[in-house]
Structure formats: structure tokens, C-alpha cells
Design a protein around this motif. Sequence first.
Motif, PDB file in Angstrom:
ATOM      1  N   UNK A  65       0.789  -1.298   0.081  1.00  0.00           N
ATOM      2  CA  UNK A  65       0.005   0.058  -0.094  1.00  0.00           C
ATOM      3  C   UNK A  65       0.813   1.144   0.136  1.00  0.00           C
ATOM      4  N   UNK A  66       2.018   1.241   0.457  1.00  0.00           N
ATOM      5  CA  UNK A  66       3.093   2.414   0.322  1.00  0.00           C
ATOM      6  C   UNK A  66       4.091   2.129  -0.577  1.00  0.00           C
ATOM      7  N   UNK A  67       4.146   1.974  -1.998  1.00  0.00           N
ATOM      8  CA  UNK A  67       5.035   1.877  -2.788  1.00  0.00           C
ATOM      9  C   UNK A  67       6.306   2.454  -2.567  1.00  0.00           C
ATOM     10  N   UNK A  68       7.618   2.110  -2.633  1.00  0.00           N
ATOM     11  CA  UNK A  68       8.772   2.708  -2.405  1.00  0.00           C
ATOM     12  C   UNK A  68       9.789   2.261  -3.526  1.00  0.00           C
ATOM     13  N   UNK A  69      10.959   3.102  -3.765  1.00  0.00           N
ATOM     14  CA  UNK A  69      11.889   3.120  -4.731  1.00  0.00           C
ATOM     15  C   UNK A  69      13.319   2.872  -3.812  1.00  0.00           C
TER      16      UNK A  69
END
Length: 293
Positions: A65-69
Amino acid sequence: MNRDNLNKNKMKIFFVSILTSLITLAAFAQQQPVVINLWPNGAPTSNGLTGDEQNLEGGRVANVTNPTLTVYPAKNGNGMAIIACPGGAYIRLAMQHEGHDMAAWFNTQGITYAVLKYRMPNGHHEVPLADAQQAIKLIRQHANEWGVDPNKVGIMGSSAGGHVASTAATHFTSDKDRPNFQVLFYPVITMDDKFGVSLLGKNPSAEMIKKYSNELQVTTQTPPAFILCSADDHTVPCDNSIRYFQALTAGKIPASLHIYPTGMHGWGFKDSFIYKREWTEELEKWLREINKQ
């Protein structure tokens, strides 16, 4: 203990110490990764998922639900950057062998490497592409900080992640979110009944199937591609890669297709894939040529 055995033990301790030091130096040679929130002010699209992210076996994650790179800047960069989109059937993400495990290898080539933890569609087909396009923009926004040439930002993906990557390569909206090259591991390309459900849901329209069948979306602006698959892959047959390769070459887009006799599906950076040396050497050479352009 006699003197000869004592000297042998000292030598063993010495060599172990040297080896440990070399391993430590190699670890420090790779800069510490930087984790960026993909949408710090909230994503413009939602997949409707709630609750905690799920950590599964084999380094896989689900319910993102919390996309990151996660960015691994190259210490002595050559200007290139690659964003990896792990696979997982648009249900979960194989973050390790199709993501983080490749970081050190790319860094040794002078390539800044990033792993995208993107959201699953869950009935919202636009969500994974939105995350991939945002990742490309973020790399370019931080180009000076990480020593990246904004004109040398590539997208990479495996399996369903290969569909995300090839979608980013064929559905970009401007130069800001257009990748400069694409690397695809045993990618899903065509949205047939087998692969379309996870992204498009049941009974998608013919228009949506065509839109996300990326061999039908190649244009003169589609970036060069390096494509890998195994002939005995029954999960995502090589027909996907072949169709995309044919569409690219028909459009006079530079493309390199590598079909290995065995290996089946999902090998990523695993040592168990017997053609690992071949694909790493071939990709490394191809990336050097791309970097010259």
C-alpha cells in the motif's frame, strides 16, 4: 602441536583475515541504499488495498500500500540507471532474486540501480504503470545527486514485472516518464486469458486487452530492448518475448532476444540457472553499447 602445524594454522588465520577484509571492503564499495517514498503526498490512484504489507517466504511481499523506490547509487557511476520491477503475477513481488540481489552486480558496472516496490492492480489496471512512471521521474529528479544522466534511465522487469516495464516503455506520456531502454526477463507481454485476469479482471473489453498487449503498442519512440527467456518456460511462454521482439524489429527498434534451452521460469539472479554466466555477460556487453549511444 609441532612447529609445522603451528605455522600452517597461522597461515590459515592470516588468509582468513585477508579474505574477511576483502569481503568487508567489497561491501563498503557499494554505497548504502536510499529508500524513497514514491508518493509522499499520496498517490493519485488507489488500488483499494488496506492493512499491513505482508512479508512472504523467499523474500516476497504482498499487499503493498506504500510503494517505495530503493536506490543503490553507483560509487563511480557511468551515468546509467536501471529501475527493476520484480515479478509476482500481479499478486505479489519477488523482491530478492528479481530485485535487490542484482544491486551489487549492476553497481560494479557503474550503473545506479533501483528496485521498485510497486502496488498491485487489485482491479485497478492503471496503478502499476503509475508507480513505474513515477519511479522514472524520481530518478531523473535526483539525477545530479546520484550522478545519473537523465537520458540514460532504463526500466527492467521480470515476468509480470516485465509487463510493467514493457508497459512503461510503450505507454509513456512524455520525455519525463519515457525510459531510454528496457531489459525484460521472461516477460508477460500479451494480455490473453491466462495473464489478463490479474491486471484487467474478468471479462475485460477487447479495447483493454489490446491496450495492454504491448506487442501491439510499439511505435517509433519505443526504446531499445534486451529480452531473455527460456524455451521450456511453461508459465510465461517465450511466445511473449518473440512477439514483442518481432514488433520491435518490424518498427526498426533495436532489440536483442536471448532464448536459453532450459531454465523454465523465474530464475532472475539465481546461481542455479545454468546460463547465468551467459546472460550476465551478454547483458553487460549490451549495456556498454547502449551507454555509448
